[in-house]
Design a protein around this motif. Structure first.
Motif, PDB file in Angstrom:
ATOM      1  N   SER A  50      -2.968   4.869   6.703  1.00  0.00           N
ATOM      2  CA  SER A  50      -3.989   4.112   5.987  1.00  0.00           C
ATOM      3  C   SER A  50      -3.865   2.637   6.329  1.00  0.00           C
ATOM      4  N   ILE A  52      -4.144  -1.169   5.757  1.00  0.00           N
ATOM      5  CA  ILE A  52      -4.116  -1.975   4.535  1.00  0.00           C
ATOM      6  C   ILE A  52      -4.359  -3.449   4.809  1.00  0.00           C
ATOM      7  N   VAL A  96      -3.249   2.496  -2.598  1.00  0.00           N
ATOM      8  CA  VAL A  96      -2.763   1.130  -2.407  1.00  0.00           C
ATOM      9  C   VAL A  96      -3.618   0.185  -3.237  1.00  0.00           C
TER      10      VAL A  96
END
Length: 332
Positions: A50, A52, A96
């Motif tokens: 992922s 970020i 997140v």
């Protein structure tokens, strides 16, 4: 080390019916970026990735370890593996929020928060019912949780979507098995092992549910559930929904199209699926119109900006994965 790379669809426990759906690992024309360990023992098979930040990402490997990557180089491991306080045994899903990664561990029935910058444990919430969930998101003071463990004998009114507070309050939301309006098999079906996520955009969570052939949307402001129907090539399985015969299930499951990942872009969403061991990408407007659906060359792992990327295994010990752009279908 835990098992092979895979993507979990139905059932937290592995059923006897395992069907692996893999992406291409053929040689690539040009690898412009790498996931590297720079002398540290290589990351094992990556099952979650992922982006970020502009040059940073979170990667989960199949040892259930969480890593921070900066400029596609591993810079630190986040958290520790185990079943003790603030440890992780099974990275089922993660979300997140700012500098914190919240990890759902369905094996231990807990949500653990870690600071991405320091790696320190900042929060831990334990609840016995957390073992039932497969995906997590966070907005405001609530965690949002999705169940994907269901079979044809499950009660139709069984909720699939919940929200959970840090104080331990668990509330079901307006989505049940009956809302799927689809035939289900009698046994959990597993195709691989991977990390599932809820995708958030403008205060709403988007997610996939096995066999429903829809993108589901939950608006946290209005608390309403809606869905987008997906074009698919799965046959009618109603006549097999009560079958427990291993030979029948093994024959039927490969005929189904599985939606495996979901990506949210500025003006459209994209759904990655696998049918007859080939990857397809469908692009839809947020109002539900199909823009295009066609085959893609590789399994898409993540999106960044307007591009889609795949991770390709290399023969290098220090650069084990090449990151390459995957061309999407041409929009109408």
């Amino acid at each position: 080390m835990r098992g092979n790379v895979s993507l979990l669809f139905l059932g937290a426990s592995v059923s006897c019916f395992g069907i692996f759906v893999g992406g291409s690992t053929a040689a690539q024309d040009k690898a412009t970026r790498y996931v590297s360990d720079d002398g540290i023992p290589p990351i094992s098979a990556i099952i979650g990735y992922s982006v970020i930040g502009a040059d940073s990402a979170i990667a989960i490997d199949n040892t259930e370890s969480i890593f921070l990557l900066e400029s596609d180089r591993r810079t630190k491991k986040i958290g520790q593996n185990g079943d003790g306080p603030c440890e992780v045994w099974d990275v089922t899903s993660f979300a997140v929020v700012g500098d914190t990664i919240f990890v759902l561990d369905s094996s231990l029935g807990r949500i653990t928060g870690y600071s991405i910058s320091s790696g320190d444990c900042t929060a831990e919430v334990v609840h016995p019912e957390l073992t039932a969930f497969s995906a997590i998101g966070k907005a405001g003071g609530w965690f949002y949780l999705v169940r994907t463990k269901y079979i044809s004998v499950a009660p139709p009114e069984e909720p699939l979507l919940y929200r959970f507070s840090a104080s331990g309050v668990l509330e079901s939301l307006d989505l049940t098995i009956a809302d799927l309006e689809t035939d289900l098999l009698m046994v959990p079906v597993r195709i691989g092992r991977g990390v599932r996520q809820l995708r958030e955009k403008d205060g709403a969570f988007y997610f996939l549910l096995p066999f429903s052939h829809r993108v589901w949307r939950y608006d946290t402001r209005t608390r309403r559930v809606s869905s987008i129907s997906l074009v698919n090539d799965s046959p009618d399985i109603s006549q097999y929904s009560n079958s427990t015969d291993p030979a029948t299930i093994s024959r039927i499951v490969p005929q189904l199209e599985f939606e495996s990942n979901l990506f949210l872009l500025g003006d459209h969403l994209a759904v990655l699926s696998n049918f007859e061991r080939k990857w397809k990408l469908g692009l839809y407007s947020y109002s539900g119109d199909l823009l295009v659906k066609d085959a893609v060359s590789d399994q898409i792992i993540f999106e960044e900006g307007s591009n889609y990327y795949t991770l390709i295994e290399t023969e290098s010990e220090t650069n084990p994965y090449a990151i390459r752009v995957v061309d999407p279908p041409t929009r109408r």
